[in-house]
Every structure is written in structure tokens, then in C-alpha cells.
Design a protein around this motif. Sequence first.
Motif, mmCIF file in Angstrom:
data_model
loop_
_atom_site.group_PDB
_atom_site.id
_atom_site.type_symbol
_atom_site.label_atom_id
_atom_site.label_comp_id
_atom_site.label_asym_id
_atom_site.label_seq_id
_atom_site.Cartn_x
_atom_site.Cartn_y
_atom_site.Cartn_z
ATOM 1 N N LEU A 110 1.176 -0.820 -0.173
ATOM 2 C CA LEU A 110 -0.207 -0.064 -0.123
ATOM 3 C C LEU A 110 0.913 1.585 0.212
ATOM 4 O O LEU A 110 0.514 2.466 -0.199
ATOM 5 C CB LEU A 110 -1.102 0.041 0.958
ATOM 6 N N ARG A 193 -6.741 1.948 -6.506
ATOM 7 C CA ARG A 193 -5.600 1.920 -4.905
ATOM 8 C C ARG A 193 -7.306 1.601 -4.414
ATOM 9 O O ARG A 193 -7.018 0.693 -3.112
ATOM 10 C CB ARG A 193 -5.945 2.734 -4.656
ATOM 11 N N GLU A 197 -8.019 -1.982 -1.882
ATOM 12 C CA GLU A 197 -8.121 -1.553 -0.270
ATOM 13 C C GLU A 197 -9.272 -2.569 -0.461
ATOM 14 O O GLU A 197 -9.790 -2.753 1.040
ATOM 15 C CB GLU A 197 -8.616 -0.261 -0.606
ATOM 16 N N THR A 200 -7.812 -5.746 0.366
ATOM 17 C CA THR A 200 -7.079 -6.176 1.583
ATOM 18 C C THR A 200 -8.674 -5.877 2.643
ATOM 19 O O THR A 200 -8.249 -6.927 3.941
ATOM 20 C CB THR A 200 -6.335 -4.413 1.928
#
Length: 660
Positions: A110, A193, A197, A200
Amino acid sequence: MPDPATYRPAPGSIPTSPGVYRFSDAKGRVIYVGKAKSLRSRLSSYFADPAGLHPRTQTMVQTAAKVDWTVVSTEVEALQLEYTWIKQYDPRFNVKYRDDKSYPWLAVTLNEKYPRVMVGRGKKRKGVRYFGPYSHAWAIRETVDLLLRVFPMRSCSNGVFNRSKQMGRPCLLGYIDKCAAPCVDRVSAEEHRAIAEDFTAFMAGQTAQFVKRLEREMKQASNELEFERAARLRDDLGALKQAVEKNAVVFGDGTDADVLALAEDPLEAAVQIFSVRNGRIRGQRGWVADKVDDAETADLVERALITLYDGEDDEAIPKEVLVPVLPDDAAAVRAWLGERKGTQISLRVPQRGDKRALMETVERNAKQSLVMHKTKRASDLTTRSKALEELQAALDLEDAPLRIECYDVSNLQGTEVVASMVVFEDGLPRKNEYRRFVIRGVDGQNDVASMHETITRRFRRLLDEQAAAGATDVADAGDGDGSPSLLDPETGRPRKFSYSPSLVVVDGGPPQVAAAQRALDELGIDDIALCGLAKRLEEVWVPGEEDPVILPRTSEGLYLLQRIRDEAHRFAIGHHRQRRSKSMVESALDGVPGLGEVRRKALLKHFGSLKRLRAASVEEVAEVPGFGVRTAATVVDALAGDADKAKAMSVNTATGEVLE
């Protein structure tokens, strides 16, 4: 060997504060490191009467030539300094944890403009999100491969990414929709991104929202007649559910915990840890330790925890750690973990529920790990050759003991006394040559006399077989070279007791060894080596010697002897349990009208155990050859009455009343 009195500190010179101490040998090498709440109390115990010390501790104290110590402020500091010194000096009398595997993590970078998912090993980096550890890298790749079709984030290396960017053409994953291809600007950095996210968040346990979202989009596409898109979403949903199944929920409350369990034998201990995050098992790791000192399970747990969490960042330490037993210094371990985590840590033994069930699963994995380690070690040809050579040198044998026989005696308070004989050739078991003995010439619980009878019977048979083979060869002169035949002339198979061992091992110490040697002497056998392995200290005893042969704890020869002894013990226990079950059936059937010895044996052969016979119906008993409905009903009624009586006895004993 130094006398401990020569280096014992002067009375009153040892402080009463917490600290860490080191024993060193005559050459200045540190051989043992320990910690104590009170240095004076702990060190004084080493210089007490040697007879009261554990034998391994006694050996350590007699090997040392010096002891010194360092005073610290708290038990937590003592814990940290002890571990530091153990890593620095590698003392021979401390437990040797060898976690030689580099466990892989699923890592999401990240901290990069275009986050990447990959397999990570070694030291963790700031700004990278880690999941695991996993036991194998392929397990991570399987999970990532399933999830990339739902969360198509970048998984390529920087070199591949930059090359695709220069060429203006994505890699294969971009073409098969397993990457959003930010390298060719199919998505912006912010969109990519967001995908990372979501990935995750899913890996962190927030799975329900993504499953519901895909189901909603699939139904919407179907209603809008976009069937191809609906089919693609259906496949994505299947991949997501498959990934969820691979990480099944074990704690319904979403707990973060590490579950640690051990499996031990006198020489080694296997450690297994399951990492649970958000209620799901995210990783597994483990290692094997050599048990060099006299550490108990609590000490092994403490050292395993320090090995596990030393050097880890605060995110890797969960808020709850479950162990099979609490360390002796549980408060200090909790404080040390709390300092590293920055918050209070729960360290406890699970007693019931999901956590206890998972602990049992981890324990089974630890036992399996120890078995696999032993199997791998035993199956290696080089290791077996080294073990046989070590035994040859330690026992002063002319040749390596290629055939080893081991004997063990088993009984229950002197009843159903049996013995076992197991055979290892070239370091491997020969199960078709295992033998069982029922001891009849010994009254009561007398292992020494039972061992004497077993050895006498086995080697008398050896002499008889050899004599019979010699007589057969004389009758069939001209068929061979004059040596006794090891084959039975009637069956053509090897004679049961015709092979002479290179080494005889008995389970026990000097009394059992002396009994076995006496049996061999009485038969006039003087060309077979003999030794005994004492279970408590793993000492090797030979006839006529006052002191045992001490093999190093890491010796392959000692490991082979231990494995043979354990196999003989297992085989003897199995025979004893079988005979005890048979005797229970026969005693339960004593007195049943019309039931003689033949019918009792028929029942035992048909049902196998008393438990199964008691559960049988009249019709099932009547199916046994020789039984009619009337006799079967008599048997069932007799066993039912016996069971009711036993139940009544146990119930009334619990209340203090015994009924006849």
C-alpha cells in the motif's frame, strides 16, 4: 569433571534480585543460561545435594566450572536478557529451537502508487499490509489467483509493470481480466488503490459485504437482460465463496488470536501455531526443538512464545494468545508481550467452546508434525547408516548391528502379563517378524522375571530351530554347502526364530539387562550383544558395567534405540489390551447356562469386544454359528443384567453407598 563445590559462590554473595545467570565450562564456553526472580534462591538450588537434582541438571552442574550473573530491575528484563544470551551463546544445555523455515506472507504494498499483491518473506516493511504467515507459498498463490478475478489489482513485478507501460500493452493477466492494467491507464491510480483496499478488506475478514454486492449486481444484470455480465458475476461470486471456504470461520466473535500447541517425547518437541485473524485461520507455522535440558512443558511454552514474537512488530502480536499450559512466569510473559504490543495481552489456556476445539486441532497438527519429522529422519539412508555406526562405536561391537531385536513387558497389576519382540533390520522395522509372548511362569508383577522368561523362550527356540535346520541338512546332504537352512522344509518359508540378532535391546535398566544376560548365559549363548535403554533418562546400560553409556541427546544412535524401544512398547501394550478385552468377555460370560468354552470363543471371534457384544440384539447373537434363539436370549439377558449391576454400583458409589 569439575566438582561444583570448587566454583560455588560464597554464602551471601548472590543477590536476591531478579536476574540472569550463566554457567560456563573450563574453556569459558557458556553451557547454560537461565533467569530467576531471586538469583540467590535459584542458584543455591544448583549446589544442593546432587542426588536431589534432575540427572540432566546434575550433568550440567558437573560439566560447568564457573557461574556468573547479571542483576536486572524486573522479571520482564530478565526474560528479554535470557533470550538474548541464548541466541548469542547457543548454550548446549538449553533447548534448541530451530525454526529454520522462512514463512511466507501475503503482502499488499500500500506504500506504492500502484499497490501490488505478492508473496513476502523476511523482515516486514513499513507501509506494507501483511496477512499470514502461511505454511506454503503455493497456498498464497492459490488464494490470490481466486481473488484476482474479483479484485483485479496488480500482481506483477516492477520490471514487468514498467516494460508494459513503455510498450503500451498489458501483460497476460491484463488480457484475461485478472488485472485492471493500470500500466496502460485502463484505470486511474485512485481507482486501482480502491481495488487494492477492497482486496485487503476482504482478506481482513470483511467478506459478507462483497458477497452481497456481487449477488446484487448479478441479479441486476439478469433483470436488465445482460446475461453475459450476469454469468461473469456468477463466476466471480463462485470464486469469492471458494476463497471464503478456504478460510473458514473458527471463532464466531471475530477474535484475533494465536493458538500454540506442543507434542513432546523425551528427545524432541514439535511446536505448532495457528494464526487466527477476524475469526478466520490466516496462517500456520511450526518447528521442532531438541530437548537438551530438563525443561517442562511450561518452560517450552515460554521459550516458544519468545521465539515466536521476538523481532515482530506490534501488528503481528494478537490481543489473545492461547497456550496448552501457562508458563511459570506467566505475568512476566504477559508484561513483555504487552510492552511490544502497546496494550494488554490475554495469555490463557482455553477450557471449552470453539477455542478449546481449535486448540485440540493444533495439538493434533503438532503430533502429526512430530511423527512426520521422525518418519523423515528414520527413512533417510545416510541417517540410518550413521545411527548404526554410532551404536557400533558406543557399544564396542565388531560390526554394525544390522539386525536389532527389542523386548518389552506389559501388564496391569500383575495380570495378563505379556511381552513383545520387535525386529529392525538396517534401521527399519520388519513387522512380519514381530512376535508376542504370553508370560505364564511368573506370579504377580515381576518385570525382571518376565524378561528372563521371554529371553529364555526366544533364544531356546533359536537353538531348536538351528538344530532342526542342521538335522535337515544332514538328511539332505548334497543340496547345500553344509550350513543350516533357514527355510522350513514343509512350508518353504523362513523359520520363525531362526535368525540370530546382532544386538538385543531390552526396555529397562540394570535389573532387566542382568536378567536378559543371565538367560543368555544359561543357554550358552555368548556371541550376541546386549544392552538396555532406561526410559526415564534415556541411558544405555550394558551387562556388567556400573555406569551407563551416555550417548549425546542429538545422537542418531540414541534416536534409533528410542524408536525401537517405543515400537516394542506399543506392540506390547496392544497385545496386553487385546488379551484383557478377551478375558473381560470370557469373565462376563462365565456362569451363563449352556455356554461352554467353544461358544464363548465363537462369540468373541464374531463380535470382537465386550462392548459390541453387549450392544447386540438377540437376533444378532443368534446369527453366530452354534447359537439358537433361546441361547442367544440367555446371553443377552445375562449381559444386560451384568451391565445394570455395574451401572448401579457406579451410581451408588458416587453417593457413598455400595450395593451388591
